[in-house]
Each structure stands twice: as C-alpha cells, then as structure tokens.
Scaffold this active site. Structure first.
Site, short mmCIF file in Angstrom:
data_model
loop_
_atom_site.label_atom_id
_atom_site.label_comp_id
_atom_site.label_asym_id
_atom_site.label_seq_id
_atom_site.Cartn_x
_atom_site.Cartn_y
_atom_site.Cartn_z
N ASP A 42 -2.20 1.04 7.25
CA ASP A 42 -1.40 0.84 6.04
C ASP A 42 -1.06 -0.64 5.85
OD1 ASP A 42 -1.18 3.63 5.27
OD2 ASP A 42 0.14 3.87 6.99
N GLU A 72 -1.46 -1.62 -4.60
CA GLU A 72 -2.68 -0.83 -4.73
C GLU A 72 -2.41 0.37 -5.64
OE1 GLU A 72 -6.19 -0.11 -1.72
OE2 GLU A 72 -4.43 1.06 -1.15
N ASP A 93 0.87 -1.18 0.00
CA ASP A 93 0.00 0.00 0.00
C ASP A 93 0.91 1.23 0.00
OD1 ASP A 93 -2.23 1.70 0.24
OD2 ASP A 93 -2.05 1.69 2.42
#
Length: 158
Positions: free
Chosen positions: A139, A67, A7
């Site tokens: 996160d 992501e 992420d």
C-alpha cells in the site's frame, strides 16, 4: 515541491511523501493508515480520517495525488472502497492540498513504461527511483508510485 501520494483502502490506506525538485526525487516518508476490521464502518472511516490528518500534520506538503478506484466484482467491496476514497479526498482537501487523481494504469505506465506492470515491478521501480529506499508494504509502495507519477506528470497538467 512536497507531494503526498495516497492509495485509498478501507482496511489500509497507503501514504508516501516524495520531494520533487525538477527531475530530482527524494523520499520524504511512507506508511500505512490501518483501520480496525471489527469496528463499524463509521468508526473505521473516522479512524482513517484521523490517521491521515495526523500524517499531514507531521509533513509540510504542497499537493496530493490519489489513485482512482477500480471496480471490484463485489459491489459491496467497491462501495466501501469508494467511501474510503471519499474520506481520503476529504482529508486532503481539509488539509488545504490541491488534489490530483490518477488511474492505476497511468501510474504504472509513468513508472515502468507499461500500464500492465505487476505490483513487484512497480515497487522495485519506486525503490530505484528513490535511491534504494526499502518500502515497507504494498500500500505504501503504491502511494509512493502515485506521488512519483504526479511529480513526473504535473508539468504537463499545468
């Protein structure tokens, strides 16, 4: 199959490792690579790269799932996030991993059934799917969610 979920973020990049054996998932670790906010951008990007390379050196990984970046209202924030994402992709590539990219809504939908799920709902599902593992930080939870989504979706990619 050991999947590294990422992420991206400049201040904090979440990472999570999921081991997938068919439909069975196991937790392989998670954490956050943080960069010093007061440091110049180049130093922060270098710290992010070094941190990710350290994570990859400690894990025997097969693939990575990242992501995709969403656009912020602030163009400077979006640009910095894009630069951090570039470093994340570079590190995964230099680590020899095949990289797959997923939109945030696709990750949420793969885990919860809806692309509009809130962060607490996603984190709760991550913890449930990984046998009750307590995930420290949003996160890292997002990174594990990306890895889980890839584990579920990788057969359809092929």
């Amino acid at each position: 199959m050991r999947i590294l979920g990422l992420d991206p973020g400049l201040a904090a990049t979440g990472w999570g490792v999921v081991m997938a054996d068919g439909n069975r998932l196991r937790h392989g670790g998670h954490g956050t690579v943080k960069t010093p906010a007061a440091a110049p951008l180049a130093e922060r990007l270098a710290a992010l790269y070094d941190g990710l390379m350290g994570v990859m050196a400690e894990q025997a990984l097969d693939e990575a799932a990242v992501e995709e970046v969403f656009v912020n209202a602030n163009p400077q924030s979006t640009l910095k996030l894009g630069q951090a994402r570039g470093v994340v992709l570079l590190a995964a590539g230099k680590g020899g991993l095949m990289v797959h990219e997923y939109a945030t809504r696709a990750v949420k939908k793969a885990l919860t059934g809806t692309g509009a799920a809130e962060k607490p709902q996603v984190q709760a599902m991550v913890e449930r799917l990984l046998g009750g593992v307590k995930v420290s930080g949003a996160d890292a939870a997002d990174a594990l969610a990306v890895a889980i989504a890839h584990a579920h979706l990788r057969t359809s990619i092929r």
